[in-house]
Design a protein around this motif. Sequence first.
Motif, PDB file in Angstrom:
ATOM      1  N   GLY A  36      -1.529   5.067  -2.259  1.00 29.04           N
ATOM      2  CA  GLY A  36      -0.425   4.454  -2.992  1.00 29.04           C
ATOM      3  C   GLY A  36      -0.470   2.946  -2.853  1.00 29.04           C
ATOM      4  N   PRO A  37       0.352   2.240  -3.630  1.00 24.96           N
ATOM      5  CA  PRO A  37       0.298   0.775  -3.642  1.00 24.96           C
ATOM      6  C   PRO A  37       1.118   0.092  -2.549  1.00 24.96           C
ATOM      7  CG  PRO A  37       1.838   1.536  -5.289  1.00 24.96           C
ATOM      8  CD  PRO A  37       1.230   2.771  -4.677  1.00 24.96           C
ATOM      9  N   ASP A  38       1.931   0.824  -1.802  1.00 25.71           N
ATOM     10  CA  ASP A  38       2.842   0.213  -0.833  1.00 25.71           C
ATOM     11  C   ASP A  38       2.150  -0.026   0.509  1.00 25.71           C
ATOM     12  OD1 ASP A  38       5.089  -0.823   0.343  1.00 25.71           O
ATOM     13  OD2 ASP A  38       6.146   1.090   0.513  1.00 25.71           O
ATOM     14  N   VAL A  39       1.175  -0.959   0.509  1.00 22.61           N
ATOM     15  CA  VAL A  39       0.430  -1.314   1.723  1.00 22.61           C
ATOM     16  C   VAL A  39       0.312  -2.836   1.769  1.00 22.61           C
ATOM     17  CG1 VAL A  39      -1.731  -1.048   3.012  1.00 22.61           C
ATOM     18  CG2 VAL A  39      -0.921   0.826   1.576  1.00 22.61           C
TER      19      VAL A  39
ATOM     20  N   VAL B  97      -1.697  -3.626   9.617  1.00 27.54           N
ATOM     21  CA  VAL B  97      -1.624  -2.941   8.329  1.00 27.54           C
ATOM     22  C   VAL B  97      -0.302  -2.180   8.307  1.00 27.54           C
ATOM     23  CG1 VAL B  97      -2.703  -1.293   6.758  1.00 27.54           C
ATOM     24  CG2 VAL B  97      -4.131  -2.743   8.217  1.00 27.54           C
ATOM     25  N   ASN B  98       0.463  -2.375   7.232  1.00 29.39           N
ATOM     26  CA  ASN B  98       1.787  -1.769   7.073  1.00 29.39           C
ATOM     27  C   ASN B  98       1.748  -0.803   5.893  1.00 29.39           C
ATOM     28  OD1 ASN B  98       3.165  -3.790   8.960  1.00 29.39           O
ATOM     29  ND2 ASN B  98       2.274  -5.131   7.439  1.00 29.39           N
ATOM     30  N   PHE B  99       2.138   0.455   6.131  1.00 32.24           N
ATOM     31  CA  PHE B  99       2.125   1.498   5.115  1.00 32.24           C
ATOM     32  C   PHE B  99       3.558   1.878   4.747  1.00 32.24           C
ATOM     33  CE2 PHE B  99      -1.724   2.021   7.588  1.00 32.24           C
ATOM     34  CZ  PHE B  99      -2.693   2.398   6.686  1.00 32.24           C
ATOM     35  N   GLY B 100       3.828   2.027   3.452  1.00 32.92           N
ATOM     36  CA  GLY B 100       5.101   2.567   3.005  1.00 32.92           C
ATOM     37  C   GLY B 100       5.166   4.055   3.299  1.00 32.92           C
ATOM     38  N   LYS B 101       6.333   4.631   3.184  1.00 33.73           N
ATOM     39  CA  LYS B 101       6.528   6.056   3.465  1.00 33.73           C
ATOM     40  C   LYS B 101       5.526   6.912   2.697  1.00 33.73           C
ATOM     41  CE  LYS B 101      11.435   5.742   4.498  1.00 33.73           C
ATOM     42  NZ  LYS B 101      12.802   6.141   4.110  1.00 33.73           N
ATOM     43  N   GLY B 102       4.835   7.773   3.436  1.00 30.10           N
ATOM     44  CA  GLY B 102       3.914   8.730   2.836  1.00 30.10           C
ATOM     45  C   GLY B 102       2.575   8.174   2.382  1.00 30.10           C
ATOM     46  N   VAL B 103       2.361   6.868   2.510  1.00 29.65           N
ATOM     47  CA  VAL B 103       1.095   6.271   2.065  1.00 29.65           C
ATOM     48  C   VAL B 103       0.086   6.305   3.216  1.00 29.65           C
ATOM     49  CG1 VAL B 103      -0.027   4.208   1.139  1.00 29.65           C
ATOM     50  CG2 VAL B 103       2.307   4.780   0.445  1.00 29.65           C
TER      51      VAL B 103
ATOM     52  N   GLU C  86     -17.421   8.169  12.518  1.00 32.25           N
ATOM     53  CA  GLU C  86     -16.495   9.307  12.471  1.00 32.25           C
ATOM     54  C   GLU C  86     -15.625   9.224  11.217  1.00 32.25           C
ATOM     55  OE1 GLU C  86     -13.675  11.533  15.627  1.00 32.25           O
ATOM     56  OE2 GLU C  86     -13.295   9.373  15.444  1.00 32.25           O
ATOM     57  N   LYS C  87     -15.687  10.253  10.372  1.00 34.20           N
ATOM     58  CA  LYS C  87     -14.837  10.287   9.183  1.00 34.20           C
ATOM     59  C   LYS C  87     -13.395  10.541   9.616  1.00 34.20           C
ATOM     60  CE  LYS C  87     -16.044  12.138   5.342  1.00 34.20           C
ATOM     61  NZ  LYS C  87     -16.502  13.048   4.282  1.00 34.20           N
ATOM     62  N   HIS C  88     -12.481   9.721   9.097  1.00 38.39           N
ATOM     63  CA  HIS C  88     -11.081   9.817   9.499  1.00 38.39           C
ATOM     64  C   HIS C  88     -10.190   9.206   8.423  1.00 38.39           C
ATOM     65  CE1 HIS C  88     -12.173   5.708  10.568  1.00 38.39           C
ATOM     66  NE2 HIS C  88     -10.882   5.420  10.526  1.00 38.39           N
ATOM     67  N   TRP C  89      -8.892   9.429   8.563  1.00 41.55           N
ATOM     68  CA  TRP C  89      -7.881   8.721   7.775  1.00 41.55           C
ATOM     69  C   TRP C  89      -6.665   8.506   8.643  1.00 41.55           C
ATOM     70  CZ3 TRP C  89      -3.176  10.984   7.192  1.00 41.55           C
ATOM     71  CH2 TRP C  89      -3.087  12.382   7.186  1.00 41.55           C
ATOM     72  N   HIS C  90      -5.786   7.574   8.219  1.00 40.90           N
ATOM     73  CA  HIS C  90      -4.552   7.295   8.951  1.00 40.90           C
ATOM     74  C   HIS C  90      -3.530   6.726   7.999  1.00 40.90           C
ATOM     75  CE1 HIS C  90      -6.525   3.277   9.316  1.00 40.90           C
ATOM     76  NE2 HIS C  90      -7.573   4.001   9.636  1.00 40.90           N
ATOM     77  N   GLY C  91      -2.259   6.943   8.326  1.00 40.38           N
ATOM     78  CA  GLY C  91      -1.198   6.416   7.489  1.00 40.38           C
ATOM     79  C   GLY C  91       0.157   6.979   7.857  1.00 40.38           C
ATOM     80  N   ALA C  92       1.139   6.689   7.011  1.00 38.62           N
ATOM     81  CA  ALA C  92       2.544   6.981   7.296  1.00 38.62           C
ATOM     82  C   ALA C  92       2.905   8.439   7.057  1.00 38.62           C
ATOM     83  CB  ALA C  92       3.425   6.095   6.424  1.00 38.62           C
ATOM     84  N   ALA C  93       3.850   8.913   7.854  1.00 41.43           N
ATOM     85  CA  ALA C  93       4.470  10.219   7.603  1.00 41.43           C
ATOM     86  C   ALA C  93       5.337  10.081   6.342  1.00 41.43           C
ATOM     87  CB  ALA C  93       5.327  10.631   8.801  1.00 41.43           C
ATOM     88  N   GLU C  94       5.668  11.212   5.734  1.00 37.65           N
ATOM     89  CA  GLU C  94       6.459  11.193   4.492  1.00 37.65           C
ATOM     90  C   GLU C  94       7.828  10.529   4.659  1.00 37.65           C
ATOM     91  OE1 GLU C  94       5.606  12.051   1.375  1.00 37.65           O
ATOM     92  OE2 GLU C  94       3.582  12.457   2.098  1.00 37.65           O
ATOM     93  N   ASP C  95       8.394  10.622   5.865  1.00 38.47           N
ATOM     94  CA  ASP C  95       9.751  10.121   6.089  1.00 38.47           C
ATOM     95  C   ASP C  95       9.805   8.821   6.891  1.00 38.47           C
ATOM     96  OD1 ASP C  95       8.855  11.205   8.472  1.00 38.47           O
ATOM     97  OD2 ASP C  95      10.731  12.233   8.931  1.00 38.47           O
TER      98      ASP C  95
END
Length: 108
Positions: free
Chosen positions: A21-24, A41-47, A90-99
Amino acid sequence: MKIVKMNDVPKEPFVMPLFTGPDVTTQPLVTESKDLRVSIVNFGKGVRNKFHSHDGDQVLIITAGKGFVATEKEKKVVTVGEIVLSQAGEKHWHGAAEDSEFSHIVVT
């Protein structure tokens, strides 16, 4: 020697296909190093970002909110004060929880 106050570094939009999503936003903390990249790095909800890997190790220091880190084999909740190491390749991802919004310092 240079000292940076994290709260004084402005947030810059960080829009790229890697994110869901664009909210980063990003806040570059160490810009003069030849060897290290350090930023918030700042992620919006769910991103989050999509699966990816790095040529070198990556350290994430969770500074705000609740998020997830995942590999192809596991997914874990992470919160403020936790530190995550993703080893080179190592393949990975990270980011915000939905809430929750989510921020981390990234060191590569």
